[in-house]
Design a protein around this motif. Structure first.
Motif, PDB file in Angstrom:
ATOM      1  N   ILE A 266       0.856  -1.185   0.000  1.00 34.77           N
ATOM      2  CA  ILE A 266       0.000   0.000   0.000  1.00 34.77           C
ATOM      3  C   ILE A 266       0.894   1.237   0.000  1.00 34.77           C
ATOM      4  O   ILE A 266       2.077   1.173   0.363  1.00 34.77           O
ATOM      5  CB  ILE A 266      -0.960   0.017   1.209  1.00 34.77           C
ATOM      6  N   LYS A 267       0.334   2.369  -0.429  1.00 35.12           N
ATOM      7  CA  LYS A 267       1.157   3.555  -0.604  1.00 35.12           C
ATOM      8  C   LYS A 267       1.579   4.188   0.708  1.00 35.12           C
ATOM      9  O   LYS A 267       2.743   4.514   0.919  1.00 35.12           O
ATOM     10  CB  LYS A 267       0.394   4.572  -1.458  1.00 35.12           C
ATOM     11  N   ARG A 268       0.626   4.406   1.594  1.00 40.83           N
ATOM     12  CA  ARG A 268       0.987   5.096   2.837  1.00 40.83           C
ATOM     13  C   ARG A 268      -0.033   4.799   3.926  1.00 40.83           C
ATOM     14  O   ARG A 268      -1.130   4.290   3.662  1.00 40.83           O
ATOM     15  CB  ARG A 268       1.081   6.599   2.627  1.00 40.83           C
ATOM     16  N   ILE A 269       0.359   5.158   5.151  1.00 45.76           N
ATOM     17  CA  ILE A 269      -0.505   5.046   6.324  1.00 45.76           C
ATOM     18  C   ILE A 269      -0.619   6.431   6.938  1.00 45.76           C
ATOM     19  O   ILE A 269       0.398   7.119   7.146  1.00 45.76           O
ATOM     20  CB  ILE A 269       0.069   4.055   7.341  1.00 45.76           C
ATOM     21  N   ASN A 270      -1.816   6.864   7.210  1.00 46.81           N
ATOM     22  CA  ASN A 270      -2.051   8.209   7.728  1.00 46.81           C
ATOM     23  C   ASN A 270      -1.933   8.242   9.255  1.00 46.81           C
ATOM     24  O   ASN A 270      -2.395   7.329   9.949  1.00 46.81           O
ATOM     25  CB  ASN A 270      -3.437   8.711   7.316  1.00 46.81           C
ATOM     26  N   LEU A 271      -1.315   9.317   9.739  1.00 44.24           N
ATOM     27  CA  LEU A 271      -1.161   9.504  11.172  1.00 44.24           C
ATOM     28  C   LEU A 271      -2.414  10.159  11.738  1.00 44.24           C
ATOM     29  O   LEU A 271      -2.885  11.182  11.228  1.00 44.24           O
ATOM     30  CB  LEU A 271       0.062  10.384  11.468  1.00 44.24           C
ATOM     31  N   VAL A 272      -2.958   9.575  12.790  1.00 42.30           N
ATOM     32  CA  VAL A 272      -4.127  10.136  13.475  1.00 42.30           C
ATOM     33  C   VAL A 272      -3.690  10.936  14.691  1.00 42.30           C
ATOM     34  O   VAL A 272      -4.065  12.096  14.867  1.00 42.30           O
ATOM     35  CB  VAL A 272      -5.108   9.027  13.892  1.00 42.30           C
ATOM     36  N   GLU A 273      -2.894  10.342  15.551  1.00 44.64           N
ATOM     37  CA  GLU A 273      -2.386  11.018  16.755  1.00 44.64           C
ATOM     38  C   GLU A 273      -0.957  10.590  17.022  1.00 44.64           C
ATOM     39  O   GLU A 273      -0.624   9.403  16.898  1.00 44.64           O
ATOM     40  CB  GLU A 273      -3.243  10.669  17.983  1.00 44.64           C
ATOM     41  N   GLU A 274      -0.124  11.568  17.374  1.00 45.38           N
ATOM     42  CA  GLU A 274       1.225  11.237  17.815  1.00 45.38           C
ATOM     43  C   GLU A 274       1.180  10.762  19.262  1.00 45.38           C
ATOM     44  O   GLU A 274       0.213  11.004  19.984  1.00 45.38           O
ATOM     45  CB  GLU A 274       2.138  12.457  17.692  1.00 45.38           C
ATOM     46  N   ALA A 275       2.255  10.113  19.673  1.00 44.82           N
ATOM     47  CA  ALA A 275       2.317   9.624  21.055  1.00 44.82           C
ATOM     48  C   ALA A 275       2.407  10.795  22.024  1.00 44.82           C
ATOM     49  O   ALA A 275       3.010  11.833  21.715  1.00 44.82           O
ATOM     50  CB  ALA A 275       3.518   8.696  21.229  1.00 44.82           C
ATOM     51  N   ASN A 276       1.807  10.621  23.178  1.00 46.30           N
ATOM     52  CA  ASN A 276       1.810  11.652  24.207  1.00 46.30           C
ATOM     53  C   ASN A 276       2.804  11.310  25.311  1.00 46.30           C
ATOM     54  O   ASN A 276       3.248  10.162  25.441  1.00 46.30           O
ATOM     55  CB  ASN A 276       0.412  11.780  24.811  1.00 46.30           C
ATOM     56  N   ILE A 277       3.149  12.324  26.102  1.00 49.35           N
ATOM     57  CA  ILE A 277       3.975  12.093  27.282  1.00 49.35           C
ATOM     58  C   ILE A 277       3.036  11.923  28.476  1.00 49.35           C
ATOM     59  O   ILE A 277       2.394  12.876  28.921  1.00 49.35           O
ATOM     60  CB  ILE A 277       4.943  13.255  27.542  1.00 49.35           C
ATOM     61  N   PRO A 278       2.882  10.712  28.998  1.00 46.83           N
ATOM     62  CA  PRO A 278       1.923  10.487  30.097  1.00 46.83           C
ATOM     63  C   PRO A 278       2.355  11.191  31.381  1.00 46.83           C
ATOM     64  O   PRO A 278       3.538  11.246  31.702  1.00 46.83           O
ATOM     65  CB  PRO A 278       1.935   8.957  30.271  1.00 46.83           C
ATOM     66  N   GLU A 279       1.393  11.745  32.072  1.00 47.01           N
ATOM     67  CA  GLU A 279       1.668  12.449  33.331  1.00 47.01           C
ATOM     68  C   GLU A 279       1.454  11.569  34.547  1.00 47.01           C
ATOM     69  O   GLU A 279       2.158  11.707  35.551  1.00 47.01           O
ATOM     70  CB  GLU A 279       0.779  13.691  33.434  1.00 47.01           C
ATOM     71  N   ASN A 280       0.497  10.681  34.468  1.00 43.33           N
ATOM     72  CA  ASN A 280       0.168   9.820  35.604  1.00 43.33           C
ATOM     73  C   ASN A 280       0.383   8.358  35.235  1.00 43.33           C
ATOM     74  O   ASN A 280       0.097   7.954  34.110  1.00 43.33           O
ATOM     75  CB  ASN A 280      -1.289  10.027  36.035  1.00 43.33           C
ATOM     76  N   PRO A 281       0.876   7.563  36.175  1.00 39.53           N
ATOM     77  CA  PRO A 281       1.083   6.130  35.895  1.00 39.53           C
ATOM     78  C   PRO A 281      -0.247   5.399  35.765  1.00 39.53           C
ATOM     79  O   PRO A 281      -1.244   5.773  36.392  1.00 39.53           O
ATOM     80  CB  PRO A 281       1.878   5.645  37.112  1.00 39.53           C
ATOM     81  N   VAL A 282      -0.240   4.364  34.954  1.00 41.87           N
ATOM     82  CA  VAL A 282      -1.442   3.540  34.786  1.00 41.87           C
ATOM     83  C   VAL A 282      -1.457   2.373  35.770  1.00 41.87           C
ATOM     84  O   VAL A 282      -2.513   1.806  36.063  1.00 41.87           O
ATOM     85  CB  VAL A 282      -1.546   3.016  33.348  1.00 41.87           C
ATOM     86  N   THR A 283      -0.281   1.984  36.242  1.00 36.38           N
ATOM     87  CA  THR A 283      -0.171   0.956  37.273  1.00 36.38           C
ATOM     88  C   THR A 283       0.893   1.370  38.273  1.00 36.38           C
ATOM     89  O   THR A 283       1.890   1.991  37.900  1.00 36.38           O
ATOM     90  CB  THR A 283       0.237  -0.405  36.662  1.00 36.38           C
ATOM     91  N   PRO A 284       0.729   1.033  39.562  1.00 36.91           N
ATOM     92  CA  PRO A 284      -0.475   0.378  40.105  1.00 36.91           C
ATOM     93  C   PRO A 284      -1.607   1.366  40.339  1.00 36.91           C
ATOM     94  O   PRO A 284      -1.357   2.560  40.540  1.00 36.91           O
ATOM     95  CB  PRO A 284       0.041  -0.188  41.436  1.00 36.91           C
ATOM     96  N   ASN A 285      -2.823   0.867  40.331  1.00 36.25           N
ATOM     97  CA  ASN A 285      -4.005   1.669  40.643  1.00 36.25           C
ATOM     98  C   ASN A 285      -4.218   1.625  42.155  1.00 36.25           C
ATOM     99  O   ASN A 285      -4.836   0.702  42.696  1.00 36.25           O
ATOM    100  CB  ASN A 285      -5.230   1.118  39.907  1.00 36.25           C
ATOM    101  N   ILE A 286      -3.673   2.632  42.847  1.00 40.14           N
ATOM    102  CA  ILE A 286      -3.668   2.611  44.316  1.00 40.14           C
ATOM    103  C   ILE A 286      -5.086   2.619  44.879  1.00 40.14           C
ATOM    104  O   ILE A 286      -5.398   1.884  45.826  1.00 40.14           O
ATOM    105  CB  ILE A 286      -2.847   3.797  44.861  1.00 40.14           C
ATOM    106  N   SER A 287      -5.944   3.442  44.319  1.00 38.13           N
ATOM    107  CA  SER A 287      -7.325   3.530  44.836  1.00 38.13           C
ATOM    108  C   SER A 287      -8.041   2.186  44.709  1.00 38.13           C
ATOM    109  O   SER A 287      -8.717   1.737  45.645  1.00 38.13           O
ATOM    110  CB  SER A 287      -8.100   4.615  44.087  1.00 38.13           C
ATOM    111  N   LEU A 288      -7.881   1.554  43.549  1.00 37.00           N
ATOM    112  CA  LEU A 288      -8.523   0.250  43.350  1.00 37.00           C
ATOM    113  C   LEU A 288      -7.947  -0.793  44.287  1.00 37.00           C
ATOM    114  O   LEU A 288      -8.692  -1.609  44.864  1.00 37.00           O
ATOM    115  CB  LEU A 288      -8.360  -0.185  41.899  1.00 37.00           C
ATOM    116  N   ASN A 289      -6.632  -0.798  44.463  1.00 37.61           N
ATOM    117  CA  ASN A 289      -6.004  -1.778  45.353  1.00 37.61           C
ATOM    118  C   ASN A 289      -6.441  -1.585  46.800  1.00 37.61           C
ATOM    119  O   ASN A 289      -6.634  -2.564  47.531  1.00 37.61           O
ATOM    120  CB  ASN A 289      -4.486  -1.675  45.251  1.00 37.61           C
ATOM    121  N   ILE A 290      -6.597  -0.331  47.228  1.00 39.62           N
ATOM    122  CA  ILE A 290      -7.063  -0.068  48.600  1.00 39.62           C
ATOM    123  C   ILE A 290      -8.482  -0.592  48.784  1.00 39.62           C
ATOM    124  O   ILE A 290      -8.805  -1.228  49.799  1.00 39.62           O
ATOM    125  CB  ILE A 290      -6.991   1.435  48.901  1.00 39.62           C
ATOM    126  N   ALA A 291      -9.340  -0.340  47.792  1.00 39.79           N
ATOM    127  CA  ALA A 291     -10.723  -0.831  47.884  1.00 39.79           C
ATOM    128  C   ALA A 291     -10.768  -2.351  47.907  1.00 39.79           C
ATOM    129  O   ALA A 291     -11.495  -2.952  48.717  1.00 39.79           O
ATOM    130  CB  ALA A 291     -11.540  -0.287  46.714  1.00 39.79           C
TER     131      ALA A 291
END
Length: 257
Positions: A158-183
């Motif tokens: 195929i000729k090309r692939i279009n970019l939808v979104e560039e990667a972001n710099i995450p501000e908050n960790p996704v793991t561990p989920n402290i609130s969920l673990n406490i519950a």
């Protein structure tokens, strides 16, 4: 025993279990608080936080380059989406990303940190990368997108692939989920405490009250006899009181003389 009597006995047992749990409510609360505290400490200090960065691309394989977008193109793109997802995490792409970024990761480790998803009824691919460093996660996601674009266009012709979104710099960790673990820790503590209390209740088959005699043995209680230890305590109290009275009488008699 008919069905009516059985239901009555079952309801009485449930009410008795409820009273047992209610009587040890403070124990259950303490277990829940302790497990919540342990879950917080473990999540905060034992686990290493991971950050996730994601980028999106749009892949469409046009069958006829001279005409516009056709329904057949859309159907073909949908059917080939799984092929694209497989090519993103192919060995060639993974090795190229590791070499470009100088990552100290094996092919398997980087592949396990990559997630490729396809939102329903779309031809968009979302490439997400997890890492302990948010900047490395972004760089790896962008490099993976760029290298996979080249690999997909070459393999799928195929000729090309279009970019939808560039990667972001995450501000908050996704793991561990402290609130969920406490519950979850609090719920686990409550469940364990309730289980131990009920287990102790079921294993205790001693007769404690006259009502237990009538309920479990079917006998009528005519009278009760106090325990010997209670009688000894009462006698000691009486002797102590009598001794004080006698000493007070002697003191008064000496005073009159």
């Amino acid at each position: 025993m008919d069905q009516k009597d059985y239901n009555k006995e079952f309801e009485v047992d449930l009410s008795e279990l409820f009273m047992v749990i209610l009587g040890k409510f403070w124990v259950i609360v303490m277990f829940g608080i302790v497990f919540m505290l342990v879950s917080f400490l473990v999540s905060k200090y034992a686990f290493v936080p991971e950050f996730e960065s994601s980028t999106k691309i749009y892949v469409l394989n046009k069958q006829n380059n001279e005409s516009g977008l056709t329904y057949g193109d859309l159907q073909t793109g949908t059917q080939l989406t799984k092929d694209y997802m497989t090519l993103v995490t192919s060995r060639l792409v993974i090795e190229q990303v590791i070499a470009e970024l100088g990552l100290e990761l094996s092919n398997e480790e980087l592949r396990n940190s990559v997630t490729v998803t396809n939102p329903m009824d779309t031809r968009i691919l979302e490439i997400a990368v997890r890492n302990k460093d948010p900047f490395i996660a972004k760089k790896a996601a962008d490099a993976l997108r760029k290298d996979s674009e080249e690999h997909i266009t070459h393999v799928m012709d195929i000729k090309r692939i279009n970019l939808v979104e560039e990667a972001n710099i995450p501000e908050n960790p996704v793991t561990p989920n402290i609130s969920l673990n406490i519950a979850l820790g609090g719920v686990l503590g409550i469940v364990i405490a309730s289980f131990l209390i009920l287990l102790r209740f079921f294993m205790d088959d001693t007769i404690k009250t006259p009502e237990d005699v009538e309920k479990y043995l079917g006998l009528s209680v005519l009278s009760t006899i106090p325990l010997q230890s209670d009688m000894n305590v009462t006698n000691k109290k009486n002797k102590s009181t009598n001794g004080r009275v006698k000493r007070e009488r002697r003191r008064r008699a000496c005073g009159d003389n």
